[in-house]
Design a protein around this motif. Sequence first.
Motif, PDB file in Angstrom:
ATOM      1  N   PRO A 192       0.823  -1.227   0.000  1.00  0.00           N
ATOM      2  CA  PRO A 192       0.000   0.000   0.000  1.00  0.00           C
ATOM      3  C   PRO A 192       0.851   1.270   0.000  1.00  0.00           C
ATOM      4  O   PRO A 192       2.050   1.248   0.289  1.00  0.00           O
ATOM      5  CB  PRO A 192      -0.795  -0.107   1.302  1.00  0.00           C
ATOM      6  N   ASN A 193       0.163   2.362  -0.310  1.00  0.00           N
ATOM      7  CA  ASN A 193       0.786   3.685  -0.269  1.00  0.00           C
ATOM      8  C   ASN A 193       1.058   4.076   1.201  1.00  0.00           C
ATOM      9  O   ASN A 193       0.505   3.475   2.123  1.00  0.00           O
ATOM     10  CB  ASN A 193      -0.170   4.705  -0.914  1.00  0.00           C
ATOM     11  N   ASN A 194       1.940   5.083   1.396  1.00  0.00           N
ATOM     12  CA  ASN A 194       2.155   5.599   2.754  1.00  0.00           C
ATOM     13  C   ASN A 194       2.487   7.082   2.677  1.00  0.00           C
ATOM     14  O   ASN A 194       2.662   7.634   1.582  1.00  0.00           O
ATOM     15  CB  ASN A 194       3.260   4.807   3.486  1.00  0.00           C
ATOM     16  N   ASN A 199       5.657   8.266   0.924  1.00  0.00           N
ATOM     17  CA  ASN A 199       5.551   8.102  -0.526  1.00  0.00           C
ATOM     18  C   ASN A 199       4.655   9.171  -1.139  1.00  0.00           C
ATOM     19  O   ASN A 199       4.892   9.648  -2.245  1.00  0.00           O
ATOM     20  CB  ASN A 199       5.024   6.694  -0.849  1.00  0.00           C
TER      21      ASN A 199
END
Lengths: 308, 679, 194
Positions: C142-144, C147
């Motif tokens: 997943p994105n964070n 990022n």
Amino acid sequence: MSHDIHKYAFFLGCIAPNRYPGIEAAAIRTGKKLDIELVPLKGASCCPAPGAFGSIDLNVWYAMAARNLILAEQMNMDIALICNGCYKSIWEVNHKLKHNDELRDSVNEVLKEVDMEYKGTSNVYHLAELYYNDEVCGLNKLRDSVTTPLSGVKVACHYGCHLLKPAKDREFAGGAIGDSEHPMWFEELVDALGAEAVEYRNKMQCCGAGGGVRGYDIAHSLDITNEKLTNMTAAGADAIADTCPFCQLQFDRGQFEIGQKFGVEWHVPVLHYCEMLGLAQGMSPVELGLDLHQTSCKPFLDKLKGGQ
Amino acid sequence: MVYTGKNAAAAEAPEEPRIGVFICHCGTNIAGSIDVPAVRDYAATIPHVVVAQNYAYMCSTPGQNMIKDAIAEHHLTGVVVAACTPRLHEPTFRTATANGGLNPFRFEMANIRDQGSWVHMHDWDGGTAKAKDAIRIAVAKATKLEDLYPMSVPVEHRALVVGAGIGGIQASMDLAAAGIETYLIEKQPTIGGRMSQLDKTFPTLDCSQCILSPKMAEAGRTPGIKLYTLAEIENVEGYIGNFDVTIRRHARGVLTPNEAAAKGIIGGGCTGCGDCSNVCPVVKPNEWEFNMAPRKAIYICHAQVVPLIYTIDFDACVKCGLCITACGTKKAIDLEMQDELFTIKVGTVILATGYEAFPIEQKKEWGYKLYDNVITSLEFERLICASGPTIGHLVRPSDGETPQSVGFVLCAGSRDNTGIGKPYCSRFCCMYSLKHAHQVIEKIPGCRAYIFYMDIRSFGKAYEEFYYRVQNEGAKFIRGRVAQIQELPNKNLIVVAEDTLLGNQVQIEVDLVVLAAAIQPTAETEIVRRQFGVSCSGDKWLLEAHPKLNPCGTTTAGVYLAGVCQGPKDIPDTVAQAEGAASAASIPIHSGHVELEPYYAQCMQNLCAGCGMCTRLCPYSALSMTVVDGRTVMEVTAAKCKGCGTCGGFCPGGAIKMQHFTSPQILAQIDAFFLGGEQ
Amino acid sequence: MTSAKAYKDAALAARLSDRVYRPAEDSDPSFTAEVEKIGGTAAHLCFQCGTCTGSCPSAPRSSYRIRTFMRRANLGMKDVCLNDPDLWLCTTCYTCSDRCPRDLIPTDVIMAMRNMAAKQGIVPKNFLATVNFIYNTGHGVPNNDANRVARVKLGLEPEPETTCKYPEFLPAIRKILEAYGTKQLADKVLSEGQ
């Protein structure tokens, strides 16, 4: 040379947008000079990961990949992608569902519950394959797009596994790409940017990450990576070029992890081909997010400058 | 075949056909999957059937006697045997029919075994129903059968052998020794074939050339053998006993002494002195040495060629004329020579077109043509041979060094179902690889030999003992198929495999790798096969008439097979088959005549409109137009006709009758099937 | 190989345990059929040449032997296969499958065995963690926040044009995962581990 615009639904996957966004940015921007337009594939998900996910239940892998394919079908577009793992899921499931009525029916049975139906109207391509294809882009067009040649550096090409293997199930036109033992097209792509691709021992070996092994037994997985790094550096490689963000992750973070776990130091920059293409077309390292790489790209970039 | 024509009952032309049906159990082959008594009872109800019997083995003497007795007792007009296949037992039952006093062509077979019980082995009811259908159809044809009489044709007292490797040489020598003039045709400039390229032969280790060259010389000087090298088959017409074969002799550019004499050049022609080659400025790779040695544009392949006549490679020759000067008064060289076509007539033909190595570079994981020090076993033969490019000093191609370790890769492309290699076992690779291991151990002190194998197939006489010997000499056997070969910067090779007996991956660094490449038929085999109408099996080897009982014959009468063109085999097996083929090919010649099946087309000239379209359709040039009573009509040269039916099926006026496959006969069969016998 | 000896000394019983393969007790022929059905390859045609293990990047550094798994598939040795931790060491590189002279796909034999093991709840946790990531976000990775910042610096939107930006696509994904029981399996096995 054709200047028709080739439009594709851009399937991002997970690791490129969420860990190496420079690959995504580079793919979109470099495409403009190559008449390749990448259109957002809204609502796409994980491909899903063929090793980790397919190992649990191939049927749910088919259905999840089919959902992504349907999104492109609804746009009446073919898919372009930038990751070998995504290629295995999206291309291979597309291929299986196109040719296996029973499987397609069983997948559609479940997808009906979410008001979707797989029809088999889209094709799936890896961007690297499109770059090499004269009818879409080709080496000449690629060469012409280069403004800052990557001269003076030696690059080890890592083809990865899931783009080419199992070769007997792949259907690359012509066969230059389909060879999974001694292919040379990636080297040609790298040479077109002005760099020097080097041959190394056991070139087609796996990076070590796939099949869920990176998560299951990190030491085992890194030991494979370490062998590849040994062979690549023995051939004098200044950097590694890849076509797969997961392989990139394995080499890039893996070097740090190898240092921690095994006490072996590596400093070999790892770049996706799209990132190298971006550099060659004049994008800056910052625009490409190369500072996000765990293994510093600086030695490679320095050598580039030195050569120019 | 003994028969007396129509029997008394048939001579009176009875109104109604009287058919006997005989059903074979073939042990349990048929009776195990088909309800034979039920089939028999059914057969008895078919119209015109006056007797239906079953028996354990119809082909046995009591079985044949049943047929003979029934013909007499029931005044049969036709006989149906429901059993195996006509390929196997049609002659048997025709003879039985004739012995009963009927014309043998009054016999019809229903195949209820190969096409019945065997394919429906687990379907008792279905198989039984199909057998009933098959018999009903056969009976329908039997009611329409007519007396036919085979045609006897004379057999030309000459034979042709295509390919002059050891198989072709042996067959020619046998035929000539049996008093049959034999044409021996070879595509290469010399005879000898693959065997002449080999160094030693397993398991005896005698020198291949030493045992072959006396035979080559003898084949070259035997008056009964007409030898044509640099020659190929251009065209074939005719049939057993009377093949008209057109030969193309490629322009050699060099006259033999006989050819020179015929041109009035006294004492001229090639003597094999080699003066021409010495002055020739053009250097090319010698294909016979697998391009590992040079040759000139005017050349001989090797020192022991037969015939010893130089050859000009016209693709390479620059026509500078230096050779003409060097040849001097012998005047053997003719740079303007053209190909020559001539036609020969022969009674029988033996095909011995041999093999070649499969293009092993297609198995990319082994790196042939990519890595300098990966060679094939045929290249190894030349490199270890005293007459070869290195005078017998085995060297590795990259640097000319003597290898201190050699890896032998067995099943390189054999036993391979990927579609790239060959699914079959090439049969002699195990043994020559053992021999190669022996040779490196013997010739190079301390050299290590690693044999990577799946199974060692040492099945021949004294072969297993040779395996024992080579193992005892120190060769290392690794039971695993080679997965990959990697090249190191110093051009050494890493052979990667699993030692399956150890259960571990092995990576062995060697100086040289020898691939025991799978073999395949020569490219010419397919061409020659089509010219003679010979079948091939799925793997492209030429198909024998019967794999066990007729391994030298083909389904084309008068054409026989010798050697590897029929399937992989070693030298002893090739020679044995060549002698068998020579024997088989000599039988029609010595008997002087052959009987042709009377299955030829007949023109019913009263119906023929003379359009002539059929003559162009006939693949065998058997039809021609003639004038009878002022009308142009077609006539059939029966001996040329193969009864294929192309003309009969086409004729718009229905004027062509295919004997034994007449329209009424075939329509009766179709009716019997679709209408269940109600015609 | 299944029968334990009723010796008083458990250590001895283990050391002297039956190591004879007896098809009647040790073989489950339906296992071969099931592996072939899921894997789509005729595992019973393997002739044990070892090309697969010779091609395997995992073999030189572990006890994992793909050839052995092919043998076990042939012999119907279900329990041994599904309980062997080596089953999860295949990187699915498919090199063995490209080189197999019998034109089999050993990798997919492994995949089939993994599917069967997973059905029995035998599956490493990292595999199931991926399922939960996808269930929750649509992404295995997943994105964070870090990022998102980086993406903006590159001129991209913080959320990619995927389920990240369009969470309205998530319900369909969750429905699919539930329809196949994949989510349920992940929850069950992961909770057992707690």
